[in-house]
Enzyme design. Sequence first.
Site, mmCIF file in Angstrom:
data_model
loop_
_atom_site.group_PDB
_atom_site.id
_atom_site.type_symbol
_atom_site.label_atom_id
_atom_site.label_comp_id
_atom_site.label_asym_id
_atom_site.label_seq_id
_atom_site.Cartn_x
_atom_site.Cartn_y
_atom_site.Cartn_z
ATOM 1 C CG HIS A 75 5.053 -0.957 -5.780
ATOM 2 N ND1 HIS A 75 4.915 0.299 -6.296
ATOM 3 C CD2 HIS A 75 3.758 -1.530 -5.400
ATOM 4 C CE1 HIS A 75 3.632 0.263 -6.325
ATOM 5 N NE2 HIS A 75 2.863 -0.652 -6.070
ATOM 6 C CG ASP A 112 -0.803 -1.743 -10.275
ATOM 7 O OD1 ASP A 112 -1.068 -1.019 -9.262
ATOM 8 O OD2 ASP A 112 -0.795 -3.041 -10.306
ATOM 9 C CG HIS A 168 -1.447 1.172 -5.978
ATOM 10 N ND1 HIS A 168 -2.193 0.175 -6.287
ATOM 11 C CD2 HIS A 168 -1.889 1.958 -5.159
ATOM 12 C CE1 HIS A 168 -3.267 0.094 -5.406
ATOM 13 N NE2 HIS A 168 -3.053 1.039 -4.552
ATOM 14 C CG ASP A 192 -4.347 -2.295 -8.642
ATOM 15 O OD1 ASP A 192 -4.181 -1.996 -9.763
ATOM 16 O OD2 ASP A 192 -3.224 -2.280 -7.743
#
Length: 376
Positions: free
Chosen positions: A133, A169, A171, A259
Site C-alpha cells: 500500500h 491479498d 486488499h 487475509d
Amino acid sequence: MRKKVSLIGSYRYRKLRYTNNHPLRIPRVSLLMEFLKAMGLLEKEELVEGREASPQELLLFHEEQYIKALEECDKTGKVSREYRERFNIGTYENPLSPAMWRGSLLATGSSVQAVELFLEGYVAFSPAGGMHHAYPSRANGFCFLNDPGIALQSLLQRGFERVLYIDLDAHHCDGVQDFFYESDRVFVYSIHQSPEYAFPFKRGFFEERGSGRGRGYNLNIPLPRGVNDTEFLYVLEKTLPLVVEAYKPQAYVLQLGTDSLLEDYLSKFELSNWGFLKAFDMIRSLLGEGIYLGGGGYHPIALARAWALLWCRMSDREIPEKLTAEAVKLLKSVDFEEFEEETDRSYMYESLLDRPREGQIRREIKELVEKVRAEF
C-alpha cells in the site's frame, strides 16, 4: 535431492513491532519461524537472516525527503504536524513505532534478498514482505516502505523487460498499481475485495487498466463479500492464463497475504487454507517458481498455518497430517484475542490443512470473468 530453498526471516521483528491494539501488533515472521521448527519443517541451513535495505534500494521507489522523514521520526521518537499531514505518518493507521522505520527497512531488504536468491537459483520466501500500500512519499494502509515495488524495480534494474506481479491479498495493491500504472515492463494482476466495500476504496476497480505505455498492463478483479474456495480458484483459473499467454513474463513476484482466509477479521473473504494452497499450486504449475513475499494477515494462527503449507510446497515436503504437541503449545501461547469467541476454532490446533470451503459460483463472478476474458 531437495531443492535449494530459503526462508528469509529474523527474530529481530520481536522488538520491531507496531503499537498496542494495532492489527499488525501480532507476531508473524517470528511465529512462522518458531512454528516451522516446532513442526520439524525447517532446517538451520534453510533459514536466511534478513538484512536492511540500502538507501539506494529505497530510492528505487521512494522519494528522498520521505525516507529522511521516516528516519528522523524514528530517531526523535515524535512526528511533527508537518510530517503527519505531508507523509501520513504518526496516525492510528500508520503509527510511530519501531516497525515504522526499522521494521520496514528490514522487511524491504529481505524482499530484495528474495530477488537476489531467486536469481542465484533458490526458491526464496520473504514473509515480512508484501507491504503493497505504501506510496513513494506517503505511508498508507499500515505500510511505510513498498517492498514489492522495490523488488520489482530491482528486477527491472537487472535487465528484465517483462515482470508479472500477482497479488492474492484480500486488499488491493494500490501503491504498486499506481507506481507502475504507465509502464509496460510490469503487469499488475490483483484479485481482491471490491473497493466498493473494502480498503483502499479509491483503487482496485476493474476499469483501471493502466495508461500510456501501461495501457492494458493492469488487471484488477474485484470480488464480492463471502468468496469461497470454488469461486476464488475459478477466477484464477479462468483469467491468469490469459495474462500469462498475452504478456509472456520473464519472471514474477507473488504477494501471499493471508487475509483472504475465513478466520481473518479484516476481510470478508471466506477461503480455507486448502483453497489458498490450491491457488499457490495453480500459479506455480502455470509459471514455475517465482519470488514469494508475504502480505496482509491479521489472525496469527491462521497466518502461520497457511504460510507453513506454502513452505511445504516450496521446500518439497509432505504436509503433516497432525500438529506436533510442541506446535500446539506454541500456537496456544500466542497473545491474541479471537474476535468471534463463540466460533469453534479447535480445528486450527489439530491439523495443518483445513477442509475445503467450496460452494456455488455466483452469477456476478461469472459475469466479471467474462468481462476479463473479453479484454483478451
